[in-house]
Design an enzyme around this catalytic site. Sequence first.
Site, PDB file in Angstrom:
ATOM      1  N   GLN A 115      61.264  -5.748  27.740  1.00 53.91           N
ATOM      2  CA  GLN A 115      61.242  -5.586  26.291  1.00 53.91           C
ATOM      3  C   GLN A 115      61.866  -4.245  25.891  1.00 53.91           C
TER       4      GLN A 115
ATOM      5  N   ARG B  55      28.856  20.488  46.933  1.00 54.27           N
ATOM      6  CA  ARG B  55      29.394  21.837  46.792  1.00 54.27           C
ATOM      7  C   ARG B  55      28.319  22.812  46.327  1.00 54.27           C
TER       8      ARG B  55
ATOM      9  N   THR C 124      50.922   5.661  27.303  1.00 54.90           N
ATOM     10  CA  THR C 124      52.229   5.368  26.688  1.00 54.90           C
ATOM     11  C   THR C 124      52.587   3.884  26.792  1.00 54.90           C
TER      12      THR C 124
ATOM     13  N   GLU D 206      52.448  -0.189  27.107  1.00 57.70           N
ATOM     14  CA  GLU D 206      51.755  -1.189  26.270  1.00 57.70           C
ATOM     15  C   GLU D 206      51.430  -0.627  24.895  1.00 57.70           C
TER      16      GLU D 206
HETATM   17  C1  LIG Z   1      46.309  -8.849  38.706  1.00 54.72           C
HETATM   18  C2  LIG Z   1      46.384  -9.012  37.217  1.00 54.72           C
HETATM   19  C3  LIG Z   1      46.422  -7.679  36.556  1.00 54.72           C
HETATM   20  C4  LIG Z   1      46.415  -7.832  35.103  1.00 54.72           C
HETATM   21  C5  LIG Z   1      46.402  -6.502  34.527  1.00 54.72           C
HETATM   22  C6  LIG Z   1      47.734  -6.104  34.225  1.00 54.72           C
HETATM   23  C7  LIG Z   1      47.767  -4.646  34.017  1.00 54.72           C
HETATM   24  C8  LIG Z   1      49.191  -4.293  34.080  1.00 54.72           C
HETATM   25  C9  LIG Z   1      49.345  -2.854  34.240  1.00 54.72           C
HETATM   26  C10 LIG Z   1      50.235  -2.411  33.236  1.00 54.72           C
HETATM   27  C11 LIG Z   1      51.543  -2.032  33.798  1.00 54.72           C
HETATM   28  C12 LIG Z   1      52.325  -1.411  32.725  1.00 54.72           C
HETATM   29  C13 LIG Z   1      53.243  -2.387  32.111  1.00 54.72           C
HETATM   30  C14 LIG Z   1      53.753  -1.919  30.830  1.00 54.72           C
HETATM   31  C15 LIG Z   1      54.367  -2.769  30.060  1.00 54.72           C
HETATM   32  C16 LIG Z   1      54.876  -2.397  28.736  1.00 54.72           C
HETATM   33  O1  LIG Z   1      54.778  -1.293  28.301  1.00 54.72           O
HETATM   34  S1  LIG Z   1      55.588  -3.672  27.864  1.00 54.72           S
HETATM   35  C17 LIG Z   1      56.158  -2.980  26.361  1.00 54.72           C
HETATM   36  C18 LIG Z   1      55.018  -2.643  25.449  1.00 54.72           C
HETATM   37  N1  LIG Z   1      55.543  -2.265  24.156  1.00 54.72           N
HETATM   38  C19 LIG Z   1      54.772  -1.996  23.162  1.00 54.72           C
HETATM   39  O2  LIG Z   1      53.565  -2.030  23.262  1.00 54.72           O
HETATM   40  C20 LIG Z   1      55.468  -1.730  21.853  1.00 54.72           C
HETATM   41  C21 LIG Z   1      54.527  -1.235  20.801  1.00 54.72           C
HETATM   42  N2  LIG Z   1      54.979  -1.688  19.484  1.00 54.72           N
HETATM   43  C22 LIG Z   1      54.435  -2.750  18.860  1.00 54.72           C
HETATM   44  O3  LIG Z   1      53.532  -3.409  19.359  1.00 54.72           O
HETATM   45  C23 LIG Z   1      54.991  -3.083  17.501  1.00 54.72           C
HETATM   46  O4  LIG Z   1      56.274  -2.676  17.363  1.00 54.72           O
HETATM   47  C24 LIG Z   1      54.134  -2.467  16.372  1.00 54.72           C
HETATM   48  C25 LIG Z   1      53.911  -0.986  16.566  1.00 54.72           C
HETATM   49  C26 LIG Z   1      52.798  -3.198  16.351  1.00 54.72           C
HETATM   50  C27 LIG Z   1      54.837  -2.655  15.029  1.00 54.72           C
HETATM   51  O5  LIG Z   1      55.309  -3.944  14.935  1.00 54.72           O
HETATM   52  P1  LIG Z   1      56.061  -4.533  13.638  1.00 54.72           P
HETATM   53  O6  LIG Z   1      56.525  -5.907  13.941  1.00 54.72           O
HETATM   54  O7  LIG Z   1      57.058  -3.560  13.178  1.00 54.72           O
HETATM   55  O8  LIG Z   1      54.854  -4.721  12.708  1.00 54.72           O
HETATM   56  P2  LIG Z   1      54.243  -3.974  11.467  1.00 54.72           P
HETATM   57  O9  LIG Z   1      55.169  -4.006  10.307  1.00 54.72           O
HETATM   58  O10 LIG Z   1      53.670  -2.657  11.842  1.00 54.72           O
HETATM   59  O11 LIG Z   1      53.093  -5.004  11.238  1.00 54.72           O
HETATM   60  C28 LIG Z   1      53.327  -6.318  10.707  1.00 54.72           C
HETATM   61  C29 LIG Z   1      52.037  -7.105  10.789  1.00 54.72           C
HETATM   62  O12 LIG Z   1      51.829  -7.523  12.142  1.00 54.72           O
HETATM   63  C30 LIG Z   1      50.517  -7.137  12.562  1.00 54.72           C
HETATM   64  N3  LIG Z   1      50.594  -6.960  14.010  1.00 54.72           N
HETATM   65  C31 LIG Z   1      51.317  -6.041  14.680  1.00 54.72           C
HETATM   66  N4  LIG Z   1      51.132  -6.218  16.009  1.00 54.72           N
HETATM   67  C32 LIG Z   1      50.311  -7.259  16.159  1.00 54.72           C
HETATM   68  C33 LIG Z   1      49.759  -7.915  17.315  1.00 54.72           C
HETATM   69  N5  LIG Z   1      50.017  -7.503  18.534  1.00 54.72           N
HETATM   70  N6  LIG Z   1      48.946  -8.961  17.098  1.00 54.72           N
HETATM   71  C34 LIG Z   1      48.640  -9.394  15.853  1.00 54.72           C
HETATM   72  N7  LIG Z   1      49.145  -8.795  14.737  1.00 54.72           N
HETATM   73  C35 LIG Z   1      49.956  -7.753  14.901  1.00 54.72           C
HETATM   74  C36 LIG Z   1      50.224  -5.905  11.778  1.00 54.72           C
HETATM   75  O13 LIG Z   1      48.840  -5.668  11.702  1.00 54.72           O
HETATM   76  C37 LIG Z   1      50.819  -6.279  10.438  1.00 54.72           C
HETATM   77  O14 LIG Z   1      49.901  -7.159   9.797  1.00 54.72           O
HETATM   78  P3  LIG Z   1      49.902  -7.311   8.187  1.00 54.72           P
HETATM   79  O15 LIG Z   1      49.630  -5.941   7.633  1.00 54.72           O
HETATM   80  O16 LIG Z   1      48.785  -8.251   7.922  1.00 54.72           O
HETATM   81  O17 LIG Z   1      51.231  -7.816   7.795  1.00 54.72           O
HETATM   82  C1  LIG Z   2      55.127   3.737  33.519  1.00 55.53           C
HETATM   83  C2  LIG Z   2      55.694   2.901  32.422  1.00 55.53           C
HETATM   84  C3  LIG Z   2      55.812   1.529  32.614  1.00 55.53           C
HETATM   85  C4  LIG Z   2      56.391   0.736  31.638  1.00 55.53           C
HETATM   86  N1  LIG Z   2      56.565  -0.595  31.865  1.00 55.53           N
HETATM   87  C5  LIG Z   2      57.219  -1.356  30.953  1.00 55.53           C
HETATM   88  C6  LIG Z   2      57.481  -2.739  31.191  1.00 55.53           C
HETATM   89  O1  LIG Z   2      57.105  -3.296  32.224  1.00 55.53           O
HETATM   90  N2  LIG Z   2      58.178  -3.436  30.262  1.00 55.53           N
HETATM   91  C7  LIG Z   2      58.607  -2.879  29.115  1.00 55.53           C
HETATM   92  O2  LIG Z   2      59.243  -3.564  28.322  1.00 55.53           O
HETATM   93  N3  LIG Z   2      58.338  -1.569  28.831  1.00 55.53           N
HETATM   94  C8  LIG Z   2      57.676  -0.808  29.725  1.00 55.53           C
HETATM   95  N4  LIG Z   2      57.402   0.520  29.457  1.00 55.53           N
HETATM   96  C9  LIG Z   2      57.863   1.091  28.205  1.00 55.53           C
HETATM   97  C10 LIG Z   2      56.709   1.414  27.253  1.00 55.53           C
HETATM   98  O3  LIG Z   2      56.177   0.261  26.709  1.00 55.53           O
HETATM   99  C11 LIG Z   2      57.222   2.343  26.151  1.00 55.53           C
HETATM  100  O4  LIG Z   2      57.590   3.555  26.757  1.00 55.53           O
HETATM  101  C12 LIG Z   2      56.146   2.552  25.115  1.00 55.53           C
HETATM  102  O5  LIG Z   2      55.970   1.401  24.341  1.00 55.53           O
HETATM  103  C13 LIG Z   2      56.452   3.760  24.202  1.00 55.53           C
HETATM  104  O6  LIG Z   2      57.648   3.603  23.579  1.00 55.53           O
HETATM  105  P1  LIG Z   2      58.784   4.741  23.586  1.00 55.53           P
HETATM  106  O7  LIG Z   2      59.033   5.107  24.992  1.00 55.53           O
HETATM  107  O8  LIG Z   2      59.863   4.191  22.766  1.00 55.53           O
HETATM  108  O9  LIG Z   2      58.131   5.992  22.880  1.00 55.53           O
HETATM  109  P2  LIG Z   2      58.542   6.591  21.475  1.00 55.53           P
HETATM  110  O10 LIG Z   2      58.177   5.620  20.415  1.00 55.53           O
HETATM  111  O11 LIG Z   2      59.938   7.067  21.493  1.00 55.53           O
HETATM  112  O12 LIG Z   2      57.525   7.800  21.413  1.00 55.53           O
HETATM  113  C14 LIG Z   2      57.910   9.173  21.386  1.00 55.53           C
HETATM  114  C15 LIG Z   2      56.947   9.944  20.476  1.00 55.53           C
HETATM  115  O13 LIG Z   2      57.108   9.501  19.132  1.00 55.53           O
HETATM  116  C16 LIG Z   2      55.864   9.198  18.551  1.00 55.53           C
HETATM  117  N5  LIG Z   2      56.056   8.099  17.589  1.00 55.53           N
HETATM  118  C17 LIG Z   2      56.832   6.985  17.709  1.00 55.53           C
HETATM  119  N6  LIG Z   2      56.745   6.220  16.620  1.00 55.53           N
HETATM  120  C18 LIG Z   2      55.894   6.830  15.775  1.00 55.53           C
HETATM  121  C19 LIG Z   2      55.379   6.529  14.486  1.00 55.53           C
HETATM  122  N7  LIG Z   2      55.700   5.394  13.844  1.00 55.53           N
HETATM  123  N8  LIG Z   2      54.524   7.396  13.914  1.00 55.53           N
HETATM  124  C20 LIG Z   2      54.155   8.516  14.550  1.00 55.53           C
HETATM  125  N9  LIG Z   2      54.596   8.863  15.789  1.00 55.53           N
HETATM  126  C21 LIG Z   2      55.456   8.036  16.380  1.00 55.53           C
HETATM  127  C22 LIG Z   2      54.983   8.784  19.719  1.00 55.53           C
HETATM  128  O14 LIG Z   2      53.611   9.003  19.422  1.00 55.53           O
HETATM  129  C23 LIG Z   2      55.473   9.721  20.818  1.00 55.53           C
HETATM  130  O15 LIG Z   2      54.780  10.944  20.684  1.00 55.53           O
HETATM  131  C24 LIG Z   2      56.816   1.321  30.427  1.00 55.53           C
HETATM  132  C25 LIG Z   2      56.658   2.703  30.230  1.00 55.53           C
HETATM  133  C26 LIG Z   2      56.099   3.482  31.205  1.00 55.53           C
HETATM  134  C27 LIG Z   2      55.955   4.958  30.979  1.00 55.53           C
END
Ligand SMILES: CCCCCCCCCCCCC/C=C/C(=O)SCCNC(=O)CCNC(=O)[C@H](O)C(C)(C)COP(=O)(O)OP(=O)(O)OC[C@H]1O[C@@H](n2cnc3c(N)ncnc32)[C@H](O)[C@@H]1OP(=O)(O)O
Ligand SMILES: Cc1cc2nc3c(=O)[nH]c(=O)nc-3n(C[C@H](O)[C@H](O)[C@H](O)COP(=O)(O)OP(=O)(O)OC[C@H]3O[C@@H](n4cnc5c(N)ncnc54)[C@H](O)[C@@H]3O)c2cc1C
Length: 665
Positions: free
Chosen positions: A137, A310, A422, A424
């Site tokens: 993503q 300790r 950071t 998810e």
């Molecule tokens: C053995 C099994 C093990 C299992 C365990 C697994 C563990 C694994 C370990 C983890 C390893 C790490 C892997 C990492 C992976 C990743 O990092 S993947 C990438 C993750 N990325 C993110 O999390 C990105 C974060 N950003 C967002 O989620 C969205 O961009 C946002 C910040 C929520 C904004 O979205 P946007 O579409 O711009 O929405 P808004 O305008 O703010 O909101 C619109 C409406 O939508 C509602 N909403 C937003 N999100 C959700 C949701 N998730 N579900 C339901 N609704 C949602 C929001 O409230 C708004 O609602 P209304 O106000 O009613 O319109």
């Molecule tokens: C170890 C690791 C594993 C990962 N695994 C995956 C994976 O498997 N798949 C995948 O797709 N992604 C993965 N990611 C990516 C991860 O989901 C993103 O790094 C995370 O969602 C944060 O986004 P960013 O890096 O764009 O941070 P940014 O959004 O650029 O954040 C930078 C700074 O800006 C601030 N900021 C950003 N937006 C706002 C706002 N609206 N208001 C106020 N402050 C704000 C934040 O708080 C932060 O301090 C992984 C990341 C890490 C570190």
Amino acid sequence: MAEVDHLAAERATARFDVEEMKVAWAGSRHAVHVADRMARLVASDPVFRKDNRTMLSRKELFKDTLRKAAHAWKRIVELRLTEEEADLLRQYVDQPGYVDLHWGMFVPAIKGQGTEEQQHKWLPLAYKFQIIGCYAQTELGHGSNVQGLETTATFDPKTDEFVIHSPTLTSSKWWPGGLGKASTHAVVYARLITEGKDYGIHGFIVQLRSLEDHSPLPGVTLGDIGGKFGSGAYNSMDNGVLRFDHVRIPRDQMLMRLSQVTREGKYVHSNVPKQLLYGTMVYVRQSIVADASKALSRAVCIAVRYSAVRKQFGSQDGGPETQVLNYKTQQSRLFPLLASAYAFRFVGDWLNWLYTDVTQKLEAKDFSTLQEAHACTAGLKAVTTSVTADAIEECRKLCGGHGYLNSSGLPELFAVYVPACTYEGDNVVLLLQVARILMKTVSQLASGKQPVGTMAYMGKVQYLMQCKSAVSSAEDWLNPDAIQEAFEARALRMAVNCAQNISQAASQEEGFYERSPDLLEAAVAHIQLIIVTKFIEKVHQEIPGHGVKEQLQALCNVYALYILHKHLGDFLATGCITPRQGALANEQLGKLYAQVRPNAVALVDAFNYTDHYLGSVLGRYDGDVYPALYEEAWKDPLNETVVPEGYHEYLRPLIKQQQLKLSRL
Ligand SMILES: CCCCCCCCCCCCC/C=C/C(=O)SCCNC(=O)CCNC(=O)[C@H](O)C(C)(C)COP(=O)(O)OP(=O)(O)OC[C@H]1O[C@@H](n2cnc3c(N)ncnc32)[C@H](O)[C@@H]1OP(=O)(O)O
Ligand SMILES: Cc1cc2nc3c(=O)[nH]c(=O)nc-3n(C[C@H](O)[C@H](O)[C@H](O)COP(=O)(O)OP(=O)(O)OC[C@H]3O[C@@H](n4cnc5c(N)ncnc54)[C@H](O)[C@@H]3O)c2cc1C
């Protein structure tokens, strides 16, 4: 178990049944049994050795991860382990790797967003590891702002295919775990373009590597993004970069449960909320909350056991030195973390229940609890991971100098854990999502709409805005109603204050932007209320076992009063309690620490961790820390030779030069 138990005296002072506490912690007798069996299976297998991990080069570490993952899979198949057993086995192997993303995100994404037909086609392949998948993503230019992703998926009606393309450098996929070296497939999030119109972000299954020789398919450029924080730690994971140059995939590889593109290229959106696209993130966020209690309890287990072993400084009369665990400062830093581990465990269980409930409702096309699921998973993920990351570092300090050694297990635990703040969803971004929902709920109060679920307390707005705490003695703070009311009033008043300030701005958006630091604090207060409430509810349940309920009651009070003490400014500024009541809460907290003290070691024993899983010479079950520390030092590669490499090149000439200079004087 150990031959000499240096912690026996500590264990003897416990005033509760540890075996029954293990059941309360694990959730059931069955859970204790299965976890125990899987932990021992891993600990007794030499392939799963991990004490040398921080000394391996990145390449060696990655290969070691592949070896462990393959061996784990072999054992899972040979022993015909159930899904529950297999998950636990992987947990105890305790080495981040591509399998986490395969099972944790790739499979759930297909389950949640694929049609039945797609699930039928792809899941059996994934279940048997005939394909390995990741979740692609995040991009170089955008992570938090999912709507800002740039990768495109343009439908070509001539060939009935999507063309996946990375139009810019910043559109390169960047970070996905398992992508760099291991995955053959990915669920790729891209902007869907059909009939010349951009329909926003959608998920697509894309093959990346050949199933014959693992080479990248034509048009696919990919690799690892490089070394990460800490030795060992998350460097076992191949977080990757990925670019597409007009890569074609069949139309049916768009995940089509929520919306579809027809053979003619028509876009059809099912009558479901768009946010269901974020479902995989919601699922993983709830599992991250459960994981927080695991990481925190490991750190706390190490720090508690070591603090009991300790000793520093003698008593006034020259008697034996004092166990550092007896220092009130050590207790006031450590016991709130112990209480937090239990608090996160129980709120994690509750969140898992909520997630399952919401999922069932979604199946029945009832979307009413989607917002609640989003707010709770986002907020609890943010608060529990931030607290846990800070707490692991605090546990390192609580172990003094030895905590800084890799052999303490704490540096690696910290380095592995800290990105949870950071990934998810950045914790600040997630808390602002909670704040938005809080503001929406406050604005609806005037119209008489009754909030539900974890927001229901806001419906008592008339009362909570003016109520005064009745606490008049330290003991009064042991009353759960007094705690609950103070936390509800604080959370509501902070939210209402924010809403009032925002309403004075030129626009809602501008007000939200200006007040975002206050909104973060309001969101944290709301989430802390949920954690406290769920702990109180847990303690109200019937809990078997001698003294178990009493210990949990004490920990619940420690957790709540510690938060109250730490955030006293909030409680005073909102007028929920008086300075005197704040002082009484602190007085009661001191008494609770004294109550926890004789039970501390037994309370961490109840986590039931093997020495292998803890991976810490300081946290050993038998407390025989010093010989282990001494022995461990000699295993360092630097000690393979008595005279270090480089002596003849750099040390000897230096010393000789100085000797020459001195002899000339
Ligand atoms: C053995 C099994 C093990 C299992 C365990 C697994 C563990 C694994 C370990 C983890 C390893 C790490 C892997 C990492 C992976 C990743 O990092 S993947 C990438 C993750 N990325 C993110 O999390 C990105 C974060 N950003 C967002 O989620 C969205 O961009 C946002 C910040 C929520 C904004 O979205 P946007 O579409 O711009 O929405 P808004 O305008 O703010 O909101 C619109 C409406 O939508 C509602 N909403 C937003 N999100 C959700 C949701 N998730 N579900 C339901 N609704 C949602 C929001 O409230 C708004 O609602 P209304 O106000 O009613 O319109
Ligand atoms: C170890 C690791 C594993 C990962 N695994 C995956 C994976 O498997 N798949 C995948 O797709 N992604 C993965 N990611 C990516 C991860 O989901 C993103 O790094 C995370 O969602 C944060 O986004 P960013 O890096 O764009 O941070 P940014 O959004 O650029 O954040 C930078 C700074 O800006 C601030 N900021 C950003 N937006 C706002 C706002 N609206 N208001 C106020 N402050 C704000 C934040 O708080 C932060 O301090 C992984 C990341 C890490 C570190």
